[in-house]
Write an enzyme that holds these catalytic residues in place. Structure first.
Site, mmCIF file in Angstrom:
data_model
loop_
_atom_site.group_PDB
_atom_site.id
_atom_site.type_symbol
_atom_site.label_atom_id
_atom_site.label_comp_id
_atom_site.label_asym_id
_atom_site.label_seq_id
_atom_site.Cartn_x
_atom_site.Cartn_y
_atom_site.Cartn_z
ATOM 1 N N SER A 86 0.794 -1.234 0.000
ATOM 2 C CA SER A 86 0.000 0.000 0.000
ATOM 3 C C SER A 86 0.822 1.278 0.000
ATOM 4 O O SER A 86 0.246 2.369 -0.130
ATOM 5 C CB SER A 86 -0.960 0.007 1.192
ATOM 6 O OG SER A 86 -2.034 -0.876 0.952
ATOM 7 N N LYS A 89 0.058 3.413 -2.840
ATOM 8 C CA LYS A 89 -0.989 4.432 -2.809
ATOM 9 C C LYS A 89 -0.409 5.840 -2.812
ATOM 10 O O LYS A 89 -1.025 6.776 -3.339
ATOM 11 C CB LYS A 89 -1.885 4.219 -1.596
ATOM 12 C CG LYS A 89 -2.731 2.952 -1.636
ATOM 13 C CD LYS A 89 -3.529 2.793 -0.362
ATOM 14 C CE LYS A 89 -4.562 1.674 -0.451
ATOM 15 N NZ LYS A 89 -3.976 0.323 -0.578
ATOM 16 N N TYR A 171 -10.404 2.988 5.452
ATOM 17 C CA TYR A 171 -9.282 2.619 4.593
ATOM 18 C C TYR A 171 -9.741 1.600 3.558
ATOM 19 O O TYR A 171 -10.352 0.588 3.897
ATOM 20 C CB TYR A 171 -8.153 2.055 5.448
ATOM 21 C CG TYR A 171 -6.845 1.873 4.733
ATOM 22 C CD1 TYR A 171 -6.094 2.970 4.347
ATOM 23 C CD2 TYR A 171 -6.349 0.596 4.465
ATOM 24 C CE1 TYR A 171 -4.879 2.810 3.703
ATOM 25 C CE2 TYR A 171 -5.128 0.431 3.825
ATOM 26 C CZ TYR A 171 -4.404 1.532 3.445
ATOM 27 O OH TYR A 171 -3.200 1.369 2.799
ATOM 28 N N GLU A 292 0.134 9.885 5.588
ATOM 29 C CA GLU A 292 -0.548 10.141 6.851
ATOM 30 C C GLU A 292 0.385 10.994 7.704
ATOM 31 O O GLU A 292 1.578 10.723 7.783
ATOM 32 C CB GLU A 292 -0.897 8.813 7.520
ATOM 33 C CG GLU A 292 -1.863 7.995 6.672
ATOM 34 C CD GLU A 292 -1.781 6.501 6.923
ATOM 35 O OE1 GLU A 292 -1.089 6.089 7.887
ATOM 36 O OE2 GLU A 292 -2.397 5.741 6.157
ATOM 37 N N LYS A 335 3.815 5.885 5.926
ATOM 38 C CA LYS A 335 2.906 4.970 5.232
ATOM 39 C C LYS A 335 3.450 3.565 5.347
ATOM 40 O O LYS A 335 4.652 3.330 5.180
ATOM 41 C CB LYS A 335 2.773 5.342 3.744
ATOM 42 C CG LYS A 335 1.694 4.524 3.031
ATOM 43 C CD LYS A 335 0.296 4.912 3.482
ATOM 44 C CE LYS A 335 -0.784 4.028 2.904
ATOM 45 N NZ LYS A 335 -0.865 2.721 3.603
ATOM 46 N N SER A 338 1.848 -3.629 2.590
ATOM 47 C CA SER A 338 1.983 -5.083 2.720
ATOM 48 C C SER A 338 1.359 -5.784 1.521
ATOM 49 O O SER A 338 0.362 -5.320 0.960
ATOM 50 C CB SER A 338 1.281 -5.587 3.985
ATOM 51 O OG SER A 338 1.745 -4.955 5.146
#
Length: 385
Positions: A86, A89, A171, A292, A335, A338
């Site tokens: 991820s 992202k 999420y 984040e 961030k 996985s």
């Protein structure tokens, strides 16, 4: 007002001042710090191999542990390819930010502008910003098993929200995946092609891929799940949500570009800085596009809370900020990522010009990653109040 505030945030980020007092070439001392955190972690969780990279004041240091393939006993190096999960992202968000900077889309746009078949549906009440921040109103973590590429549009046409857009963060791979898909449509390019021919080269990343070419397969690590070698099996929007494969060298270069966006030229500089703008307060974390954010210094407990199972698997109330968050105080960005056989973590603090990349060929627990990274950053920072 959003555009004006975003430009102010970008200007601030691009002019941040280095605060670190560490000697960036003190590799032996840094190695001792990294070894102390990483070696016990690998032993406890039976991680076959890890590549760890540290940047201080723009200077990289690499630390490699274990093997990329147990079967071939191939050692990990800084050029070993790992699955980013991820963390992909963030790259998707950067591509969307680039599309916005170059006038191809607006975060205020609705999905139906790019997918006419979604006009009038519930998902069309959400904005691209909602999709990019997981605040569309209740999209799930994963697509239902029966959804395939051919039925993706029908899934979104029939989707029913559980909350109004912008009121909670949940999420979601479908949310971020649709965000990336719409970005590619706005750019009039295939998503993987846009990433590999537009984004990665403009960021100076020469060994990052969606589809690993034959010429790079020898560097592609095997992930391990239940002691068996595995690699990612992409599903719907797999490229957009978790499809990037990269090396410690490229990932640290990406972190350095985020610490100092002036390292990359032209519109990409503003695109990178644009991903630092925060839009929603979610507990102790501010959600931006991909990254984040947390006030810095930060305790391990607070960082763990922001990366907890509750934040990943449950809906959390979200409060849209009156104006996009301006990182006027020290901020830590992070961030996790996985796949079935890989686990990664990235964190950096622009104001101190310190960042860390941790890549592993096992999906070991997220709390272990966060604790290890925090311990390292605390030694290099410190980062706790």
């Amino acid at each position: 007002m959003i555009i004006s505030s975003r430009r102010t945030a970008i200007a601030f980020i691009c002019s941040s001042v280095a605060l670190s007092s560490w000697a960036a070439d003190d590799a032996a001392t840094i190695r001792a710090v990294v070894d102390t955190a990483i070696r016990p972690l690998m032993a406890e969780h039976d991680v076959p191999g890890m590549a760890v990279a540290i940047t201080i004041d723009g200077k990289p240091t690499y630390f490699n542990y274990g093997v990329a393939s147990r079967e071939k006993n191939t050692p990990v190096s800084e050029t070993t390819l790992f699955e980013m999960g991820s963390i992909s992202k963030v790259f998707t968000a950067t591509l969307a930010s680039y599309a916005q900077v170059t006038g191809k889309l607006s975060l205020d746009d609705k999905p139906g502008k790019y997918m006419p078949q979604l006009k009038g549906s519930a998902i069309d009440k959400a904005s691209l910003l909602n999709l990019g921040t997981y605040t569309a109103g209740g999209l799930p973590l994963q697509f239902p098993d029966e959804v395939e590429n051919a039925t993706m549009a029908a899934y979104f046409q029939q989707w029913k929200p559980d909350a109004a857009p912008g009121t909670r963060r949940e999420y979601s791979n479908p949310s971020l995946g649709l965000f990336g898909h719409l970005t590619a449509l706005a750019l009039k390019r295939d998503f993987a092609d846009a990433m590999q021919t537009q984004l990665f080269p403009r960021l100076g990343l020469s060994d990052s891929y969606i589809t690993v070419p034959k010429s790079a397969m020898a560097n592609y690590a095997w992930g391990y799940r239940e002691n068996k070698p595995v690699r990612v099996n992409p599903g719907v929007f797999g490229d957009e949500a978790y499809g990037v494969k990269s090396t410690a060298v490229d990932m640290l270069r990406f972190v350095q570009a985020n610490i100092d966006p002036a390292r990359v030229p032209g519109p990409m500089q503003r695109a990178v800085a644009g991903t630092h703008v925060g839009y929603f307060q979610v507990g102790g974390m501010v959600q931006g596009l991909g990254w984040e954010q947390y006030p810095y210094p930060i305790t391990a407990e607070r960082l763990l809370a922001g990366n907890s199972a509750t934040m990943i698997h449950e809906p959390n109330p979200a409060k849209q900020l009156a104006r996009p968050h301006l990182p006027s105080e020290r901020t830590l960005f992070n961030k996790t990522g996985s796949t079935g056989g890989f686990g990664a973590y990235v964190a950096f603090i622009p104001e101190t010009r310190i960042g860390i990349v941790m890549l592993a060929n096992k999906n070991y627990p997220i709390p272990a990653r966060v604790k290890a990274a925090h311990a390292i950053l605390e030694q290099l920072g410190p980062v706790t109040k």
